[in-house]
Scaffold this active site. Structure first.
Site, PDB file in Angstrom:
ATOM      1  CE1 TYR A   1      25.287  15.667   1.814  1.00 50.63           C
ATOM      2  CE2 TYR A   1      26.690  16.282   3.298  1.00 50.63           C
ATOM      3  CZ  TYR A   1      25.917  15.474   3.126  1.00 50.63           C
ATOM      4  OH  TYR A   1      25.441  14.487   3.939  1.00 50.63           O
TER       5      TYR A   1
ATOM      6  CG  ASP B   1      12.880  -3.196 -11.533  1.00 54.32           C
ATOM      7  OD1 ASP B   1      14.084  -3.167 -12.173  1.00 54.32           O
ATOM      8  OD2 ASP B   1      12.913  -3.434 -10.263  1.00 54.32           O
TER       9      ASP B   1
ATOM     10  CE  LYS C   1      20.930  -6.204 -10.559  1.00 56.92           C
ATOM     11  NZ  LYS C   1      20.113  -5.235  -9.851  1.00 56.92           N
TER      12      LYS C   1
ATOM     13  CB  THR D   1      20.724  -1.448 -11.146  1.00 53.63           C
ATOM     14  OG1 THR D   1      20.664  -2.763 -12.051  1.00 53.63           O
ATOM     15  CG2 THR D   1      19.906  -1.852  -9.890  1.00 53.63           C
TER      16      THR D   1
ATOM     17  CD  GLU E   1      20.899  17.382   1.264  1.00 50.82           C
ATOM     18  OE1 GLU E   1      20.011  18.130   1.529  1.00 50.82           O
ATOM     19  OE2 GLU E   1      21.557  16.763   2.250  1.00 50.82           O
TER      20      GLU E   1
ATOM     21  NE  ARG F   1      27.352  -2.832  -5.635  1.00 44.53           N
ATOM     22  CZ  ARG F   1      26.993  -3.869  -6.234  1.00 44.53           C
ATOM     23  NH1 ARG F   1      25.500  -4.112  -5.974  1.00 44.53           N
ATOM     24  NH2 ARG F   1      27.528  -4.958  -6.831  1.00 44.53           N
TER      25      ARG F   1
HETATM   26  N1  DSN Z   1      20.144  -8.482  -5.792  1.00 45.49           N
HETATM   27  C1  DSN Z   1      19.800  -8.210  -7.126  1.00 45.49           C
HETATM   28  C2  DSN Z   1      19.951  -9.479  -7.978  1.00 45.49           C
HETATM   29  O1  DSN Z   1      20.870 -10.064  -7.667  1.00 45.49           O
HETATM   30  O2  DSN Z   1      19.227  -9.659  -8.720  1.00 45.49           O
HETATM   31  C3  DSN Z   1      18.606  -7.751  -7.361  1.00 45.49           C
HETATM   32  O3  DSN Z   1      18.483  -6.569  -6.678  1.00 45.49           O
END
Ligand code: DSN
Length: 439
Positions: free
Chosen positions: A58, A204, A233, A230, A60, A239
């Site tokens: 933990y 984004d 990707k 994110t 925080e 993730r």
């Molecule tokens: N779910 C993601 C995507 O497939 O692009 C976006 O959050």
């Protein structure tokens, strides 16, 4: 033997049921063609860290200012992640705690806006994202959301319309970027519009962040007040989410102060929007794994990978065009290809289901001006990041599209589906994935 393999064998002894499920997923990932544009395959090092003991801790708060004892090593890990991310994206501020891209976006909206303020993002059906103002998401429920679209002919953001919508609705925040936009995000043009109406500008870059990191997609840092992403990707990390700000944070603070009435730096406001605003304990194992991902992306090999991601997406789009497929925007600059299947008389839903039977994983996707619902759709979205990680190149992309085309043009033919499945498995076997994790 890697630790990940050891970890699997612990599971094998303690919980054979879930071990079997894990093995099936390992085989599925290995023996199918993963074309979901938002997915990728992480390294063994990232797997090991994401499955490591930091899951126990933990923490925080932030490094040096936690609400729990025993944080000295997770502090080091979070500081390392932050330093590496700053270097990778050439930014002055980063928060690596958001559990996801959606939570990164939520923290930004909570920092810069009051409930009821107006936000303006790309329409979900035109390639945007739920958190950019969709009426089914917090962003469209708590805020007054207006959206812009792409031009019907070019499939690219229509800046005449962006400008006129912005002038009419005077949004406090404009969001650029999305989930199914195959072209470079036009940060500079968005900046002009944001300046004309006095709006904050958020990028984004969840999808192209790996390409941005590699210098193969324009960087938003000089144009956007705030950047979210994110990490899983094109960036090929665990993730999770992150928030960044480029240079000149002091200047941005001057903009925020009159709005909030608070006398804090915008970086402090952002940090407290993440924790305690919307999250509690950070996922320290994931933050440490993010540190590994940022380091991997700083290596020269990552640039080669990212270039191959783009080359592969281009090879897929050119092959599709040669077979008479309609692509939104006529092609791609990135890892994403958005296919309108209307002229093939197949819905996105049917294409997704049938391709899956043949071992090809894609997602149905609305196309701009789609007449079908999000549950049916007229299109599919494909992407190159995951199959590029396996080592596939342009020749394999041509094979992949030939296989997709066989299915789409014989959508009801079971024997073709079975034959394609065998070809898919054979192609995948030439580019093995996670071989050390198999039974
Ligand atoms: N779910 C993601 C995507 O497939 O692009 C976006 O959050």
């Amino acid at each position: 033997m890697t630790n990940s393999t050891n970890a699997s064998s612990f599971i094998k002894r303690s919980d054979p049921k879930i071990y079997d499920i894990l093995q099936k997923e390992i085989s599925r990932e290995d023996l199918t063609l993963e074309l979901i544009a938002s997915e990728n395959f992480v390294s063994y090092s990232i797997l090991e860290m994401a499955g490591g003991v930091m899951t126990n801790k933990y923490a925080e708060g932030y490094p040096g200012a936690r609400y729990y004892g025993g944080c000295e090593h997770v502090d080091e890990a979070e500081n390392l992640a932050r330093d590496r991310a700053k270097k990778l994206f050439d930014c002055e501020y980063v928060n690596v705690q958001p559990h996801s891209g959606s939570q990164a976006n939520m923290a930004v909206l909570m920092t810069f806006l009051n409930v009821g303020d107006t936000i303006m993002g790309l329409d979900l059906a035109h390639g945007g994202h739920l958190t950019h103002g969709s009426h089914v998401n917090f962003s469209g429920k708590l805020y007054n959301s207006v959206s812009y679209q792409v031009d019907k002919d070019t499939g690219r953001v229509d800046f005449n319309s962006v400008r006129s919508i912005a002038k009419e609705f005077k949004p406090q925040l404009i969001i650029c970027g999305g989930s199914a936009y195959p072209r470079h995000v036009e940060f500079e043009q968005f900046r002009e519009v944001a300046d004309e109406v006095g709006a904050f500008l958020m990028a984004d870059i969840a999808h192209p962040s790996g390409l941005v990191a590699a210098g193969l997609h324009p960087s938003p840092m000089n144009y956007c007040d705030i950047v979210t992403s994110t990490t899983h990707k094109t960036l090929r990390g665990p993730r999770g989410g992150m928030i960044m700000m480029g240079k000149d944070i002091e200047n941005k603070w001057k903009i925020v102060a009159p709005k909030s009435g608070r006398t804090k730096m915008v970086s402090e406001l952002l940090d407290s929007s993440v924790m305690p605003g919307i999250q509690g304990g950070p996922l320290m194992h994931i933050i440490a794994a993010k540190a590994i991902a940022f380091n991997e992306a700083l290596q020269p090999e990552f640039k080669i990978y990212a270039q191959q991601v783009i080359d592969n997406a281009k090879a897929m789009s050119e092959t599709l065009l040669s077979k008479g497929y309609n692509l939104i925007s006529g092609g791609t600059d990135t890892h994403v290809v958005l296919i309108d299947l209307s002229n093939k008389d197949v819905t996105g839903k049917l294409a997704e289901k049938t391709l899956e039977k043949a071992g090809i994983t894609v997602n149905k996707n609305m196309v701009p001006f789609d007449k079908r619902s999000p549950f049916i759709t007229s299109g599919i979205r494909i992407g190159s990041p995951a199959i590029t990680t396996r080592g596939m190149k342009q020749n394999e992309m041509v094979q992949v599209i030939n296989l997709i085309d066989k299915i789409i043009t014989n959508i009801e033919d079971q024997s073709i589906i079975e034959k394609v499945k065998i070809e898919v498995e054979s192609l995948c076997s030439s580019f093995p994935l996670y071989s050390e994790l198999h039974n």
